[in-house]
Write an enzyme that holds these catalytic residues in place. Structure first.
Site, PDB file in Angstrom:
ATOM      1  N   HIS A  26       0.842  -1.194   0.000  1.00  0.00           N
ATOM      2  CA  HIS A  26       0.000   0.000   0.000  1.00  0.00           C
ATOM      3  C   HIS A  26       0.881   1.249   0.000  1.00  0.00           C
ATOM      4  O   HIS A  26       1.269   1.730   1.068  1.00  0.00           O
ATOM      5  CB  HIS A  26      -0.910   0.004   1.233  1.00  0.00           C
ATOM      6  CG  HIS A  26      -1.835  -1.162   1.320  1.00  0.00           C
ATOM      7  ND1 HIS A  26      -1.396  -2.428   1.667  1.00  0.00           N
ATOM      8  CD2 HIS A  26      -3.176  -1.268   1.099  1.00  0.00           C
ATOM      9  CE1 HIS A  26      -2.436  -3.259   1.662  1.00  0.00           C
ATOM     10  NE2 HIS A  26      -3.518  -2.578   1.319  1.00  0.00           N
ATOM     11  N   HIS A 261      -3.995   3.033  -3.485  1.00  0.00           N
ATOM     12  CA  HIS A 261      -4.235   2.631  -2.098  1.00  0.00           C
ATOM     13  C   HIS A 261      -3.570   1.308  -1.777  1.00  0.00           C
ATOM     14  O   HIS A 261      -2.815   1.208  -0.806  1.00  0.00           O
ATOM     15  CB  HIS A 261      -5.743   2.532  -1.828  1.00  0.00           C
ATOM     16  CG  HIS A 261      -6.088   2.185  -0.416  1.00  0.00           C
ATOM     17  ND1 HIS A 261      -5.946   0.906   0.103  1.00  0.00           N
ATOM     18  CD2 HIS A 261      -6.556   2.934   0.597  1.00  0.00           C
ATOM     19  CE1 HIS A 261      -6.320   0.904   1.370  1.00  0.00           C
ATOM     20  NE2 HIS A 261      -6.689   2.120   1.696  1.00  0.00           N
ATOM     21  N   GLU A 412     -16.938  -4.154  24.942  1.00  0.00           N
ATOM     22  CA  GLU A 412     -16.133  -5.370  25.059  1.00  0.00           C
ATOM     23  C   GLU A 412     -14.914  -5.345  24.129  1.00  0.00           C
ATOM     24  O   GLU A 412     -13.801  -5.681  24.544  1.00  0.00           O
ATOM     25  CB  GLU A 412     -16.996  -6.611  24.757  1.00  0.00           C
ATOM     26  CG  GLU A 412     -18.118  -6.853  25.742  1.00  0.00           C
ATOM     27  CD  GLU A 412     -19.407  -6.134  25.372  1.00  0.00           C
ATOM     28  OE1 GLU A 412     -20.413  -6.325  26.067  1.00  0.00           O
ATOM     29  OE2 GLU A 412     -19.399  -5.383  24.367  1.00  0.00           O
ATOM     30  N   HIS A 474     -27.665 -15.465  25.344  1.00  0.00           N
ATOM     31  CA  HIS A 474     -26.622 -15.273  26.339  1.00  0.00           C
ATOM     32  C   HIS A 474     -25.892 -16.567  26.702  1.00  0.00           C
ATOM     33  O   HIS A 474     -24.923 -16.521  27.462  1.00  0.00           O
ATOM     34  CB  HIS A 474     -27.219 -14.666  27.618  1.00  0.00           C
ATOM     35  CG  HIS A 474     -27.540 -13.211  27.499  1.00  0.00           C
ATOM     36  ND1 HIS A 474     -28.328 -12.704  26.500  1.00  0.00           N
ATOM     37  CD2 HIS A 474     -27.157 -12.149  28.260  1.00  0.00           C
ATOM     38  CE1 HIS A 474     -28.437 -11.395  26.654  1.00  0.00           C
ATOM     39  NE2 HIS A 474     -27.735 -11.028  27.696  1.00  0.00           N
TER      40      HIS A 474
END
Length: 666
Positions: A26, A261, A412, A474
């Site tokens: 890149h 890119h 998280e 859960h």
């Protein structure tokens, strides 16, 4: 004397040459951010190429890690152990210049980046560690922990959700020594980002509580210089410097386009770029006068020597603090930790409590936490459920960062990626917690900790269908298999308070990778052990209950199912069967044992085996073989009380007995 632009062009030339030689990479980002890098690295970054691990160095993180030739060029030019041959070996097998910057491969690379957004998250971790460490150790007249964190990031990092998580928290915590440079070039792989990214990014960061410096010309050294000075003057807020740049700057045919890119420019375009930049040097050729301007070895050595003098004065005034800081930055545990933690394990074994392993985990924290001032704990808004708070916890805030506990909020992924930065910074053993099911949100940060072999501890509670009424959303099923399949990651699922204590001790003492500690919501019965069995817990698996002579059947279990295996063993023994129960709290640790020990625990000649675990069944064929049986989960759970669920899915003594009869009589 070479001009600033000429010095920046050295980065551009090395980057396009290396990508072209590798035929992969890149070039656009390094060429676009070269002017920003030149001002930051030559005028502001405090570092020493002769000692890349100097404790009070500034940290630099390339969050847009696909532009790795930017940092490789900078490291080479400033004098790190990275030769021109290394640059020519870009992206090749076993080189010091892999496709994305990798911690441990290249001196001066602070963290592995490439998964977008995680670099800025690591940078928040670095800045957090600096602030907390400084609050814990600096004293009047002795500002011994005093460095900054700088990070480059692009549109991709901004689009990734983790950037919202960590940058919001960075603002709340007032991480004033964190400066982020936003490479606002308007281009990503698919083209011009205005078709899919129209956020008001400066306003977003202002809402987070950051200082935002808008519309800086990323190719104007004077504007960049002013922006950095403004960032350094702000002590209460992190700073985002929004730099307008042209991707692939200098390439006449490809600058400003997605074509540069993620692909080489091509030989013809490189020739045109050399002409446009006035770079009249061959591939990988840097004039001596430009090397001389970039060389940071003398300045770095002087900066470290000055700090060493200040540290000597600090050590004279505060000898105990100085010794403690040195110990912690070296990653060494307190001298008495092994002895005291072993005594704690013995104490837990003698008490014989029947408690949830998450509660046993909290008990371990209360016992071991006072021994470990380097602990920096936390939870993703579940402290009351994960039970990660212990009696000595003090929250870290913007106003008082001297604590040892982080309230991460419902973040998280951000929490785990921040912990990676904290661990890499040094001085801390971070642990963070959530429910096991929500490990999924953090999965890639857990993987990155394993890839970098960092001592990061994860507390994942509510480990199975045993959490009950919250239901399948859960209740984890496949998560344990995912964690166990991750290289370098040790996963522990303890059967009772004793195994929980051993798991904590082992994870803390381990230096070469992360550990996941998996704990139950429901109570688990204490299992009796003799001294040999107690010692063998730390080997990952051991014979918990045995028969006389060679067994005809082996029951292997973890966590809450160990108690079930013991009950079934008792019933089978009453029927005259010769049965062994193996508790296997950590499969990866057991796999590391010598062949002799493995044979002692799981003798090859005993092929009749049943694995029992309230998690994905397929993982266990590794240990029971194709002739064995597995009592596990092959579907998602249901919403119901835990006892009803265990019966519904076959985690009963009766089902174990039926399975054993089928296996032994077939």
């Amino acid at each position: 004397m070479p001009s600033r632009r000429e010095r920046a062009n050295a980065i551009r030339a090395l980057s396009m040459d290396a990508v072209q030689k590798a035929n992969s990479g890149h070039p656009g980002a390094p060429m676009g951010m070269a002017d920003i890098a030149e001002v930051l690295w030559r005028d502001h970054l405090k570092h020493n190429p002769g000692n890349p691990q100097w404790a009070d160095r500034d940290r630099f993180v390339l969050s847009n890690g696909h532009g790795s030739m930017l940092i490789y060029s900078l490291l080479h030019l400033t004098g790190y152990d990275l030769s021109i041959d290394d640059l020519q070996n870009f992206r090749q097998l076993h080189s010091k210049t892999p496709g994305h910057p990798e911690y441990g491969y290249t001196a001066g690379v602070e963290t592995t980046t490439g998964p977008l957004g995680q670099g800025i998250a690591n940078a928040v971790g670095f800045a957090l560690a600096e602030k907390v460490l400084g609050a814990q150790f600096n004293r009047d007249g002795h500002n011994i922990v005093d460095h900054r964190t700088y990070t480059f990031l692009g549109d991709g990092c901004m689009m990734e959700g983790i950037s919202h998580e960590v940058c919001s928290l960075a603002g709340t915590l007032g991480l004033g020594k964190l400066t982020a440079f936003y490479d606002d070039n308007g281009i990503s792989i698919d083209g011009e980002v205005e078709g899919w990214f129209t956020d008001d990014t400066p306003a977003r960061f202002e809402a987070y509580g950051w200082q935002v410096i808008r519309n800086v010309d990323g190719h104007d050294a004077a504007e960049i210089q002013t922006a950095i000075q403004t960032a350094q003057a702000e002590t209460a807020r992190p700073t985002l410097i929004c730099c307008k740049t042209v991707i692939g700057f200098g390439s006449p045919g490809k600058q400003g386009k997605e074509e540069c890119h993620g692909a080489p420019l091509g030989n013809d375009e490189i020739a045109a770029t050399r002409a446009a930049l006035g770079w009249n040097h061959g591939p990988f050729e840097i004039p001596a006068e430009i090397y001389a301007e970039w060389d940071a070895k003398a300045a770095g050595a002087a900066a470290e020597a000055e700090w060493n003098q200040r540290f000597a004065a600090y050590a004279k005034a505060h000898p105990q603090l100085a010794a403690e800081l040195q110990r912690r930055m070296a990653g060494e545990l307190p001298a008495d930790f092994a002895e005291k933690s072993a005594a704690y394990v013995q104490d837990v074994a003698s008490k014989g409590e029947t408690i949830a392993s998450r509660k046993a985990s909290q008990n371990a924290l209360n016992a071991l936490g006072p021994l470990l001032p380097e602990f920096l704990g936390g939870s993703a808004d579940l402290a009351g459920s994960n039970l990660t708070l212990w009696k000595g916890c003090k929250g870290v805030t913007a106003e008082d960062a001297s604590g040892n506990y982080m309230y991460y909020g419902v973040r998280e992924f951000g929490m785990c990626a921040i912990m990676n930065g904290v661990a890499l910074h040094g001085g801390f053993v971070p642990y963070g917690a959530t429910f096991l099911i929500f490990m999924e949100y953090a999965r890639n940060a857990v993987r990155m900790a394993a890839l970098m072999k960092q001592r990061v501890l994860y507390v994942f509670t509510h480990d199975s269908i045993g959490l009950g009424e919250d239901g399948p959303t859960h209740q984890p099923v496949e998560q344990l298999a995912s964690l166990r399949s991750t290289p370098n990651l040790d996963t522990w699922r303890p059967a009772d308070a004793v195994e929980s204590a051993v798991a904590w001790k082992y994870a803390i003492e381990r230096k070469d990778g992360p550990s996941a500690l998996i704990f139950s919501r429901q109570n688990l019965p204490h299992q009796q052990r003799d001294a040999r069995q107690l010692a063998d817990v730390a080997r990952g698996a051991y014979v918990l209950k045995d028969c006389a002579g060679e067994p005809e059947l082996i029951l292997i279990a973890t966590g809450s199912e160990v108690g079930l295996a013991v009950q079934a063993c008792d019933k089978l023994s009453e029927q005259g069967r010769k049965v062994r129960v193996v508790s296997m709290p950590s499969t990866s640790v057991f796999d590391q044992q010598d062949a002799g020990y493995k044979q002692e625990v799981l003798p090859l000649q005993v092929s009749a085996r049943i694995a029992i675990e309230a998690a994905h069944a397929d993982f266990w064929y590794k240990y029971v073989g194709l002739e064995g049986r597995i009592i596990g989960m092959t579907s998602f759970g249901e919403s119901a009380p835990a006892p009803a669920l265990f019966e519904e899915f076959g985690f009963t003594v009766e089902n174990v007995l039926e399975t054993a009869a089928e296996l032994l009589d077939c």
